[in-house]
Design an enzyme around this catalytic site. Sequence first.
Site, PDB file in Angstrom:
ATOM      1  N   ASP A   1      47.737  42.844  42.515  1.00  0.00           N
ATOM      2  CA  ASP A   1      47.657  42.518  41.330  1.00  0.00           C
ATOM      3  C   ASP A   1      48.730  42.061  40.504  1.00  0.00           C
ATOM      4  O   ASP A   1      49.883  42.285  41.231  1.00  0.00           O
ATOM      5  CB  ASP A   1      46.987  43.677  40.604  1.00  0.00           C
ATOM      6  CG  ASP A   1      46.259  43.125  39.248  1.00  0.00           C
ATOM      7  OD1 ASP A   1      46.329  41.908  38.854  1.00  0.00           O
ATOM      8  OD2 ASP A   1      45.933  43.979  38.560  1.00  0.00           O
TER       9      ASP A   1
ATOM     10  N   CYS B   1      41.906  40.647  42.118  1.00  0.00           N
ATOM     11  CA  CYS B   1      41.078  40.277  40.952  1.00  0.00           C
ATOM     12  C   CYS B   1      41.285  39.039  40.152  1.00  0.00           C
ATOM     13  O   CYS B   1      40.288  38.575  39.523  1.00  0.00           O
ATOM     14  CB  CYS B   1      41.308  41.606  39.863  1.00  0.00           C
ATOM     15  SG  CYS B   1      42.810  41.620  39.241  1.00  0.00           S
TER      16      CYS B   1
HETATM   17  N1  NVA Z   1      45.795  44.383  35.856  1.00  0.00           N
HETATM   18  C1  NVA Z   1      45.627  43.345  35.221  1.00  0.00           C
HETATM   19  C2  NVA Z   1      44.333  42.898  35.478  1.00  0.00           C
HETATM   20  C3  NVA Z   1      43.673  41.695  34.844  1.00  0.00           C
HETATM   21  C4  NVA Z   1      42.311  41.318  35.220  1.00  0.00           C
HETATM   22  C5  NVA Z   1      45.687  43.508  33.724  1.00  0.00           C
HETATM   23  O1  NVA Z   1      45.252  44.576  33.203  1.00  0.00           O
HETATM   24  O2  NVA Z   1      46.260  42.604  33.038  1.00  0.00           O
HETATM   25  N1   CP Z   2      39.691  39.795  37.069  1.00  0.00           N
HETATM   26  C1   CP Z   2      39.134  39.625  35.722  1.00  0.00           C
HETATM   27  O1   CP Z   2      38.797  40.646  35.106  1.00  0.00           O
HETATM   28  O2   CP Z   2      39.722  38.602  35.127  1.00  0.00           O
HETATM   29  P1   CP Z   2      39.691  38.117  33.492  1.00  0.00           P
HETATM   30  O3   CP Z   2      40.971  38.546  33.070  1.00  0.00           O
HETATM   31  O4   CP Z   2      39.921  36.581  33.585  1.00  0.00           O
HETATM   32  O5   CP Z   2      38.695  38.631  32.807  1.00  0.00           O
END
Ligand code: NVA
Ligand code: CP
Length: 306
Positions: free
Chosen positions: A221, A261
């Site tokens: 991620d 993700c």
């Molecule tokens: N770890 C990331 C996931 C985004 C879908 C966040 O929290 O920004």
């Molecule tokens: N993976 C995910 O939750 O993407 P968004 O931040 O675009 O919703």
Amino acid sequence: MTQLKHFLQFKDFSREEYDALFARASWIKAQFKAYKPYWPLSDRTLVMIFEKASTRTRLSFEAGVQQLGGSAIYLNTRDSQLGRGETVEDAAEVISRMSDLVMIRTFEQSIVERFAAHSRVPVINGLTNEYHPCQIVADIFTFIEKRGSIQGKTVTWIGDSNNMCNTWLQAAEVLDFNVHVSTPPGYEVSPDLAGLRGTKHFESFDDPMEAARGADIVTTDVWTSMGFEAENEERARAFADWRVDAEMMQIAGPNAIFLHCLPAHRGEEVTAEVIDGPQSAVWDEAENRLHAQKALMEYLILGKVD
Ligand code: NVA
Ligand code: CP
């Protein structure tokens, strides 16, 4: 009266509930692909509260509830009284009297927990600083579609021990698979957040390449999650050697899939060669947010449907 069911952390559901959920997601997906209408949530309203940005989560929940015959209302901090000091508890009391289901994306996990404690309707965690359970449901559903049961398999997590990593670790406890984690020094897993009960399903590796050896899933991620932007530069330095590249996927093996993700930063946590390459399943993974969450909404509102 049966107790209200929320989905705030992955561990809120049992293995049996996940088995049923994945089966429903598969069936709902097949209906959708065949253009067969399925409207079990007609007249039901989902309220979506966003205190952080989103593309996939908003889209998949809004499209998903509409495809099930219901409707969605979008609220954010800026345009609602949530940004002007109305308490989470008061908001929960009011919002849950006018809707059938609430999804929240916010900062601290305690916010969704407090909301749920004052809600008359089920509440879904659409991402907090600590957890992202909807994403992991979609990720595991994607793996099952491609490779079968995840039980006994190995997931390698490379990079930040963030909301995604914590949720993978919780999922491993519920569904009995292994997670190999490699983080830079100073960014290690917090066992409490990850819900670790001993080390049966979790192994930590200093060397990211060793973590990936023989993995069934390699996943990562962004180096900096939403809400931590002030740490951007410091993190870019610390995470420079925690990048998923072709060599790492080779060590994992030809059958391993790559998941992310999204949104992704090519050249940071993953190379373009991997995310756009043959082992990557990221587009199916993103699409599966829709199908898995339709099954989740159906379950939370209607209970088990056969
Ligand atoms: N770890 C990331 C996931 C985004 C879908 C966040 O929290 O920004
Ligand atoms: N993976 C995910 O939750 O993407 P968004 O931040 O675009 O919703």
